[in-house]
Write a protein that holds these residues in place. Sequence first.
Motif, PDB file in Angstrom:
ATOM      1  N   LYS A  68       0.839  -1.203   0.000  1.00  0.00           N
ATOM      2  CA  LYS A  68       0.000   0.000   0.000  1.00  0.00           C
ATOM      3  C   LYS A  68       0.869   1.247   0.000  1.00  0.00           C
ATOM      4  CE  LYS A  68      -3.852   2.153   2.484  1.00  0.00           C
ATOM      5  NZ  LYS A  68      -4.744   2.058   3.661  1.00  0.00           N
ATOM      6  N   SER A  69       0.542   2.218  -0.845  1.00  0.00           N
ATOM      7  CA  SER A  69       1.278   3.477  -0.915  1.00  0.00           C
ATOM      8  C   SER A  69       0.300   4.624  -1.111  1.00  0.00           C
ATOM      9  CB  SER A  69       2.294   3.456  -2.062  1.00  0.00           C
ATOM     10  OG  SER A  69       1.648   3.251  -3.297  1.00  0.00           O
ATOM     11  N   LYS A  70       0.750   5.847  -0.810  1.00  0.00           N
ATOM     12  CA  LYS A  70      -0.135   7.010  -0.854  1.00  0.00           C
ATOM     13  C   LYS A  70      -0.645   7.292  -2.265  1.00  0.00           C
ATOM     14  CE  LYS A  70       1.638   9.445   3.210  1.00  0.00           C
ATOM     15  NZ  LYS A  70       2.283  10.681   3.716  1.00  0.00           N
ATOM     16  N   ASP A  71       0.275   7.234  -3.252  1.00  0.00           N
ATOM     17  CA  ASP A  71      -0.152   7.576  -4.613  1.00  0.00           C
ATOM     18  C   ASP A  71      -0.652   6.371  -5.399  1.00  0.00           C
ATOM     19  OD1 ASP A  71       2.218   6.263  -4.980  1.00  0.00           O
ATOM     20  OD2 ASP A  71       3.169   7.831  -6.165  1.00  0.00           O
ATOM     21  N   ASN A  72      -0.543   5.166  -4.797  1.00  0.00           N
ATOM     22  CA  ASN A  72      -1.043   3.934  -5.431  1.00  0.00           C
ATOM     23  C   ASN A  72      -0.496   3.766  -6.850  1.00  0.00           C
ATOM     24  OD1 ASN A  72      -2.655   1.578  -5.051  1.00  0.00           O
ATOM     25  ND2 ASN A  72      -4.190   2.393  -6.453  1.00  0.00           N
ATOM     26  N   THR A  73       0.806   4.053  -6.998  1.00  0.00           N
ATOM     27  CA  THR A  73       1.423   4.052  -8.326  1.00  0.00           C
ATOM     28  C   THR A  73       2.740   3.285  -8.314  1.00  0.00           C
ATOM     29  OG1 THR A  73       0.448   6.209  -8.832  1.00  0.00           O
ATOM     30  CG2 THR A  73       2.286   5.510 -10.206  1.00  0.00           C
ATOM     31  N   ILE A  74       2.953   2.497  -9.346  1.00  0.00           N
ATOM     32  CA  ILE A  74       4.231   1.834  -9.594  1.00  0.00           C
ATOM     33  C   ILE A  74       4.892   2.550 -10.768  1.00  0.00           C
ATOM     34  CG2 ILE A  74       5.371  -0.312 -10.267  1.00  0.00           C
ATOM     35  CD1 ILE A  74       2.953  -1.812  -9.101  1.00  0.00           C
ATOM     36  N   TYR A  75       6.131   2.936 -10.587  1.00  0.00           N
ATOM     37  CA  TYR A  75       6.851   3.649 -11.642  1.00  0.00           C
ATOM     38  C   TYR A  75       7.797   2.684 -12.348  1.00  0.00           C
ATOM     39  CZ  TYR A  75       5.081   7.696  -9.135  1.00  0.00           C
ATOM     40  OH  TYR A  75       4.254   8.600  -8.526  1.00  0.00           O
ATOM     41  N   SER A  76       7.955   2.843 -13.644  1.00  0.00           N
ATOM     42  CA  SER A  76       8.862   1.998 -14.409  1.00  0.00           C
ATOM     43  C   SER A  76       9.763   2.867 -15.270  1.00  0.00           C
ATOM     44  CB  SER A  76       8.078   1.016 -15.289  1.00  0.00           C
ATOM     45  OG  SER A  76       7.374   1.715 -16.304  1.00  0.00           O
TER      46      SER A  76
END
Length: 251
Positions: free
Chosen positions: A202-210
């Motif tokens: 779980k993360s605040k921005d709910n984003t995975i960066y690639s």
Amino acid sequence: MAEKKVVRVESTGTAQESDPTWKPTPEAKSTSTRFRLIAAALWVVAIGLEAYAIFGLLNQDPVNMVLLIVLIVVIGLLAVGGSLLWKKANRLDPASKSDTVRFFVQNQLGAIITVIAFLPLIVLILLNKDMSPQQKALAGGLGAIVMVAAAAVGIDWNPPSTEQYSAETNEVTDIVGQDLVYWTKSGKVFHLCEKVSAVNLKSKDNTIYSGTVADAHAAGKERLTLQVAQETKQCGFDTPTPAPDTSTDAP
């Protein structure tokens, strides 16, 4: 929890098949140069204020303590701002470990400039004949505290290098088939694919960066995960591709 979205960031550099040594892209090189110029400008202003405090303020009788304290704080903020920008530039365009002197100076320049911007001022405050012992203790002590804090920010405890970027890029490419890794904003390391549990927490921005290995470092990630073997299995990169069936049925 809602499924995380995956965002691809702009590439800042990679290693090419013809040359395994990592190199920044022209855009990353340009950005790092701009960061370094701004950092240098901030440091020049900080040293200029130090010179004013030494040759102007400390020669007054009585010394304007309020202005002196303000100058100490402002010099510290300028030193910290320059150091943070310089570190960002080094992650976009790191030095090579093979050049030992340049590698050390480039990565620890923020701390070096901070000491230059504070140490002469602190010494002259303590030697000033027009200040009372209480004033010397206040200004000198504050200067020492701000210098240590700003120098700590300027030190790069885990400096990047072209050798590190090259090794990580080549390792990722060997496993994944391309220079592509994944990370989250809060994590310290980057990973081999978007399926691994570490990037799905779980993360605040709910984003995975690639992006590339260099992109991950530019985003503030320190290194490739130490769980390479485990993630290779989780991502399915250790599963051999089945050979095509070339047999034919007998008539």
